[in-house]
Enzyme design. Sequence first.
Site, PDB file in Angstrom:
ATOM      1  N   LYS A  37      -2.315   5.730  -0.719  1.00 22.00           N
ATOM      2  CA  LYS A  37      -3.595   6.096  -0.356  1.00 22.00           C
ATOM      3  C   LYS A  37      -4.369   6.781  -1.508  1.00 22.00           C
ATOM      4  O   LYS A  37      -5.728   6.905  -1.616  1.00 22.00           O
ATOM      5  CB  LYS A  37      -3.233   7.330   0.571  1.00 22.00           C
ATOM      6  CG  LYS A  37      -2.806   7.050   2.006  1.00 22.00           C
ATOM      7  CD  LYS A  37      -2.245   8.087   2.737  1.00 22.00           C
ATOM      8  CE  LYS A  37      -1.278   7.769   3.766  1.00 22.00           C
ATOM      9  NZ  LYS A  37      -0.709   9.230   4.504  1.00 22.00           N
ATOM     10  N   ASP A  94      -4.618   6.622  -8.419  1.00 19.27           N
ATOM     11  CA  ASP A  94      -5.037   7.738  -8.763  1.00 19.27           C
ATOM     12  C   ASP A  94      -4.585   8.207 -10.087  1.00 19.27           C
ATOM     13  O   ASP A  94      -5.121   8.809 -11.023  1.00 19.27           O
ATOM     14  CB  ASP A  94      -4.578   8.712  -7.673  1.00 19.27           C
ATOM     15  CG  ASP A  94      -3.308   8.644  -7.286  1.00 19.27           C
ATOM     16  OD1 ASP A  94      -2.198   7.769  -7.744  1.00 19.27           O
ATOM     17  OD2 ASP A  94      -2.708   9.359  -6.366  1.00 19.27           O
ATOM     18  N   ASP A  97       2.120   8.553 -13.829  1.00 19.63           N
ATOM     19  CA  ASP A  97       2.863   9.673 -13.801  1.00 19.63           C
ATOM     20  C   ASP A  97       4.203   8.863 -14.968  1.00 19.63           C
ATOM     21  O   ASP A  97       4.040   8.699 -16.121  1.00 19.63           O
ATOM     22  CB  ASP A  97       3.331  10.562 -12.957  1.00 19.63           C
ATOM     23  CG  ASP A  97       4.282  11.382 -13.213  1.00 19.63           C
ATOM     24  OD1 ASP A  97       4.497  12.049 -14.266  1.00 19.63           O
ATOM     25  OD2 ASP A  97       5.033  12.161 -12.203  1.00 19.63           O
ATOM     26  N   LYS A 125      -0.957  10.597 -16.758  1.00 14.87           N
ATOM     27  CA  LYS A 125      -0.097  11.992 -17.203  1.00 14.87           C
ATOM     28  C   LYS A 125       1.056  11.644 -17.956  1.00 14.87           C
ATOM     29  O   LYS A 125       1.790  10.806 -17.693  1.00 14.87           O
ATOM     30  CB  LYS A 125       0.503  12.606 -15.990  1.00 14.87           C
ATOM     31  CG  LYS A 125       1.279  13.674 -15.976  1.00 14.87           C
ATOM     32  CD  LYS A 125       1.293  14.556 -15.175  1.00 14.87           C
ATOM     33  CE  LYS A 125       2.225  14.284 -13.589  1.00 14.87           C
ATOM     34  NZ  LYS A 125       2.040  15.193 -12.350  1.00 14.87           N
ATOM     35  N   VAL A 147      -1.616  17.939 -10.229  1.00 15.20           N
ATOM     36  CA  VAL A 147      -3.199  17.611 -10.039  1.00 15.20           C
ATOM     37  C   VAL A 147      -3.416  17.168  -8.552  1.00 15.20           C
ATOM     38  O   VAL A 147      -2.508  16.557  -8.150  1.00 15.20           O
ATOM     39  CB  VAL A 147      -3.780  17.025 -11.035  1.00 15.20           C
ATOM     40  CG1 VAL A 147      -3.937  17.589 -12.227  1.00 15.20           C
ATOM     41  CG2 VAL A 147      -3.122  15.593 -11.300  1.00 15.20           C
ATOM     42  N   ASP A 153      -2.933  13.804  -3.838  1.00 13.30           N
ATOM     43  CA  ASP A 153      -2.512  15.027  -2.575  1.00 13.30           C
ATOM     44  C   ASP A 153      -1.132  15.917  -3.074  1.00 13.30           C
ATOM     45  O   ASP A 153      -0.291  15.470  -4.128  1.00 13.30           O
ATOM     46  CB  ASP A 153      -1.958  14.289  -1.212  1.00 13.30           C
ATOM     47  CG  ASP A 153      -0.735  13.381  -1.507  1.00 13.30           C
ATOM     48  OD1 ASP A 153      -0.705  12.607  -2.520  1.00 13.30           O
ATOM     49  OD2 ASP A 153       0.204  13.728  -0.843  1.00 13.30           O
TER      50      ASP A 153
HETATM   51  P1  IMP Z   1       4.855   7.271 -11.058  1.00 11.57           P
HETATM   52  O1  IMP Z   1       5.679   8.360 -11.589  1.00 11.57           O
HETATM   53  O2  IMP Z   1       3.941   6.895 -12.028  1.00 11.57           O
HETATM   54  O3  IMP Z   1       5.514   6.224 -10.548  1.00 11.57           O
HETATM   55  O4  IMP Z   1       3.800   7.886  -9.874  1.00 11.57           O
HETATM   56  C1  IMP Z   1       4.041   7.826  -8.464  1.00 11.57           C
HETATM   57  C2  IMP Z   1       3.271   8.497  -7.798  1.00 11.57           C
HETATM   58  O5  IMP Z   1       3.420  10.105  -7.707  1.00 11.57           O
HETATM   59  C3  IMP Z   1       1.744   8.483  -8.061  1.00 11.57           C
HETATM   60  O6  IMP Z   1       1.250   7.340  -7.510  1.00 11.57           O
HETATM   61  C4  IMP Z   1       1.210   9.721  -7.341  1.00 11.57           C
HETATM   62  O7  IMP Z   1       1.109   9.361  -6.005  1.00 11.57           O
HETATM   63  C5  IMP Z   1       2.383  10.752  -7.517  1.00 11.57           C
HETATM   64  N1  IMP Z   1       2.275  11.643  -8.600  1.00 11.57           N
HETATM   65  C6  IMP Z   1       2.612  11.955  -9.828  1.00 11.57           C
HETATM   66  N2  IMP Z   1       1.895  12.954 -10.396  1.00 11.57           N
HETATM   67  C7  IMP Z   1       1.060  13.506  -9.314  1.00 11.57           C
HETATM   68  C8  IMP Z   1       0.301  14.713  -9.443  1.00 11.57           C
HETATM   69  O8  IMP Z   1       0.081  15.287 -10.432  1.00 11.57           O
HETATM   70  N3  IMP Z   1      -0.522  14.907  -8.306  1.00 11.57           N
HETATM   71  C9  IMP Z   1      -0.425  14.209  -7.261  1.00 11.57           C
HETATM   72  N4  IMP Z   1       0.420  12.990  -7.089  1.00 11.57           N
HETATM   73  C10 IMP Z   1       1.154  12.824  -8.369  1.00 11.57           C
HETATM   74 MG    MG Z   2      -0.234   7.422  -5.343  1.00 15.21          MG
END
Ligand code: IMP
Ligand code: MG
Length: 174
Positions: A37, A94, A97, A125, A147, A153
């Site tokens: 989402k 969005d 991370d 990030k 964030v 969210d």
């Molecule tokens: P990944 O760690 O790059 O695989 O990110 C996985 C998911 O974690 C992202 O798509 C977000 O939904 C969530 N996420 C990571 N960091 C944040 C944050 O700072 N705020 C909100 N959601 C986050």
């Molecule tokens: Mg996400």
Amino acid sequence: MKVLFPASEITRRVQELGKRIASEYQGKDLLVIAILKGGFMFASDLVRSVDLPLKIEFVRLSSYGCSDSPQGEVKILSDLDCPIAGRHVLIVDDIMDTGHSLIAFKKHLESRKPASVRICTMIDKTCRRGKPIEPDYYGFRIEDGFVVGYGLDYAEDFRTLPDIYIFEPADSQR
Ligand code: IMP
Ligand code: MG
């Protein structure tokens, strides 16, 4: 919560990104894939700032790729129902991370032989990035912190806020 990126700044960055994307994809068959989402608000603003004919699709990924879950796996809860072979795909989400979810999803798409796959996230990030991946386009880069707002969210709250905030642990006790 403290505002980190106000809506006015976000709008300015989205317009800049839209111009760049429009110039780089001119004349190409561009398919934007928005990740639900979290990517819904960014994608909806971004596609309106890209002055090109393009198509948009939506997918929903599970949070298996998150850092607090088993890594390296991404479950696709709602997949694409259109062919992408030979098309230029731009994934819009969005935040990047750790990068696990987008690495896995990109690999999944690449197996279907698109002409190209690039990634655009509102936030890049950087401090927990486990793998060598970066978004090809990003709105803002932060080193660390959690964030919320503008699609992002915390336990499904705060997605609809128009600004991006830094979320502190104390905020969850409200
Ligand atoms: P990944 O760690 O790059 O695989 O990110 C996985 C998911 O974690 C992202 O798509 C977000 O939904 C969530 N996420 C990571 N960091 C944040 C944050 O700072 N705020 C909100 N959601 C986050
Ligand atoms: Mg996400």
